[in-house]
Write an enzyme that holds these catalytic residues in place. Structure first.
Site, PDB file in Angstrom:
ATOM      1  CG  PHE A 108      -2.014   0.950   1.200  1.00 23.42           C
ATOM      2  CD1 PHE A 108      -3.226   0.606   0.620  1.00 23.42           C
ATOM      3  CD2 PHE A 108      -1.875   2.218   1.729  1.00 23.42           C
ATOM      4  CE1 PHE A 108      -4.280   1.501   0.581  1.00 23.42           C
ATOM      5  CE2 PHE A 108      -2.927   3.128   1.694  1.00 23.42           C
ATOM      6  CZ  PHE A 108      -4.126   2.773   1.115  1.00 23.42           C
ATOM      7  CG  ASP A 155      -0.529  -2.182   7.018  1.00 22.35           C
ATOM      8  OD1 ASP A 155      -1.643  -2.472   7.509  1.00 22.35           O
ATOM      9  OD2 ASP A 155      -0.309  -1.116   6.408  1.00 22.35           O
ATOM     10  CE1 TYR A 161      -9.748   3.425   6.234  1.00 18.84           C
ATOM     11  CE2 TYR A 161      -8.689   4.518   8.092  1.00 18.84           C
ATOM     12  CZ  TYR A 161      -8.665   4.109   6.770  1.00 18.84           C
ATOM     13  OH  TYR A 161      -7.567   4.369   5.994  1.00 18.84           O
ATOM     14  CE  LYS A 162      -8.242   0.246   4.615  1.00 20.91           C
ATOM     15  NZ  LYS A 162      -6.783   0.244   4.466  1.00 20.91           N
ATOM     16  NE  ARG A 191     -10.313  -2.853  -2.850  1.00 20.10           N
ATOM     17  CZ  ARG A 191      -9.691  -2.142  -1.916  1.00 20.10           C
ATOM     18  NH1 ARG A 191      -8.448  -2.444  -1.565  1.00 20.10           N
ATOM     19  NH2 ARG A 191     -10.275  -1.123  -1.332  1.00 20.10           N
TER      20      ARG A 191
END
Ligand SMILES: *Cc1c(COP(=O)(O)O)cnc(C)c1O
Length: 414
Positions: free
Chosen positions: A127, A199, A224-225, A373
């Protein structure tokens, strides 16, 4: 949509042991939300908690709430709720700041553990913020002290040698959903004396993670995911107990101090994991995340993983057997064991297809340059949602609806 597909979906929903969890979320049945891997849905308990924190605690008790409502302890209490999801024993997890900021702290600390080495090794497809933060540290410290090297996944193991100070990887790839073998890579890194940072942005809350069992050194992850803490919810930081006594991080703010309210002019490290805090915690966000994590109470991580695999497999089988979706190429591993809770499909018109799906009640996301996605959140997505999403994708594709010019207009956030 074929009736057989819909019937199977309804059957699978009926026998889903997690099906009752969906009612704990605020969800619009008219929209099929397959983007919980970017922003989790709103748990009802989080909305209620925000209301209470704002109206009663902030509104009435004001500054007294730091003590009365234990605001000051939230980074730790919320951290301990995350700990169960990531296989961490108590005292190693704290919640604060963003992943980007926390990586800066961890990378600096990790480098300090290997003073005779300079290299941070990572993956090119990591990322971007993870790489940007490492590059920022390289600029700050100079290449003589910090040198970032990124390689393709296939070259990782060969690049792990005694020149590497830190191996920094994302457990589940944000594009393809491919899972790294955490136990094996951590072991390899330790063999050459490197410190490992994982991560867990696309792992925590979606699949079991075993940080302690894998002897991981350091980790970060997202609030927040899959943890559903709300937009901009703070991140979590894990520092293995064995490293805590020597831990030094450069963002030494007052919340990481041994006695913040002594107002001592000189910094002294706080106890253990506390020293990874920096400034005043965001109480509204932390309260929402605290309540959101209670949704995981009583949820077995094995059951969560089984449902996640079930949803992904159901989606994939429908896509791969569809007569009208032949232009899509699977950009995720076909084997469920090698994947997180998402599927990426490659298509030259991926962006327009995403926009057309959105207009037709399905929310996926677009990842440049050519991926659509789909994220599957096992706590609230149903098999019937998956069947309907595939049907919508078929309709948009076979009618070429996505070629209409309005779907080509770019938005700021994709
Ligand atoms: C979402 C995500 C982030 C987000 O970082 P923030 O600084 O919290 O915005 C970082 N890393 C990965 C792998 C992600 O998926």
């Amino acid at each position: 949509m074929s009736f057989a597909l819909l019937e199977r979906a309804l059957e699978l929903d009926r026998s889903d042991p997690l099906s009752a969890k969906r009612a704990e979320f605020e969800i619009d049945d008219a929209r099929i939300y397959l983007d919980g891997n970017s922003l989790g849905a709103l748990p009802r308990a989080a909305a209620e908690r925000l209301q209470k924190t704002v109206q009663e605690e902030w509104g009435k008790d004001l500054i007294g709430s730091w003590n009365e409502h234990a605001w000051i302890d939230l980074p730790i209490t919320v951290g301990e709720k995350v700990a169960r999801l990531i296989g961490a024993a108590a005292g190693q997890t704290v919640v604060c700041d963003s992943i980007s900021v926390n990586l800066f702290k961890l990378l600096s600390f990790a480098l300090s553990l290997r003073p005779d080495r300079t290299r941070i090794l990572s993956e090119r497809s990591n990322f971007p913020t993870d790489l940007y933060v490492a590059q920022g540290l390289q600029k700050l410290l100079g290449e003589g002290r910090c040198e970032v090297r990124t390689v393709e996944k296939e070259a990782l193991e060969n690049s792990l040698d005694e020149s590497v100070a830190v191996l920094m990887l994302t457990h589940v790839d944000f594009r393809s959903g491919r899972i790294h073998d955490m136990a094996e890579l951590t072991r390899r890194a330790h063999e050459v004396g490197a410190v490992v940072i994982w991560d867990l942005a696309h792992s925590a809350g979606a699949l079991p993670v075993a940080l302690d069992d894998c002897a991981v050194d350091l980790a970060v992850g997202c609030g927040y995911k899959y943890l559903n803490g709300g937009p901009g919810a703070p991140s979590f930081v894990y520092v293995a107990s064995r490293h805590q006594q020597s831990a030094q991080q450069p963002l030494s703010g007052w919340m990481g101090h041994a006695a913040p309210f002594a107002f001592d002019p000189d910094y002294r490290d706080g106890e253990g994991i506390l020293r990874f805090l920096c400034g005043t915690p965001p109480i509204l966000s932390l309260s929402a995340l605290d309540a959101a994590l209670d949704v995981f109470q009583g949820v077995e991580l094995r059951a969560l993983r089984a449902k996640s695999i079930g949803l992904c497999e159901f989606f994939l089988e429908a896509v791969l057997s569809s007569e009208v979706l032949g232009d899509f190429e699977l950009a995720s591993p076909r084997n469920a064991e090698e994947r997180g809770s998402q599927i990426a499909l490659r298509h030259d018109d991926a962006y327009a297809i995403c926009r057309a799906l959105l207009e037709n009640g399905v929310t996926p996301d677009f990842r440049a340059p050519d991926l659509v996605r789909f994220g599957f959140a096992p706590l609230y997505n149903r098999y019937v949602d998956v069947a309907r999403a595939v049907h919508t994708l078929e309709r948009i594709t076979s009618s070429r609806l996505y070629l209409e010019p309005r779907f080509a207009e770019r938005t700021k956030v994709t």
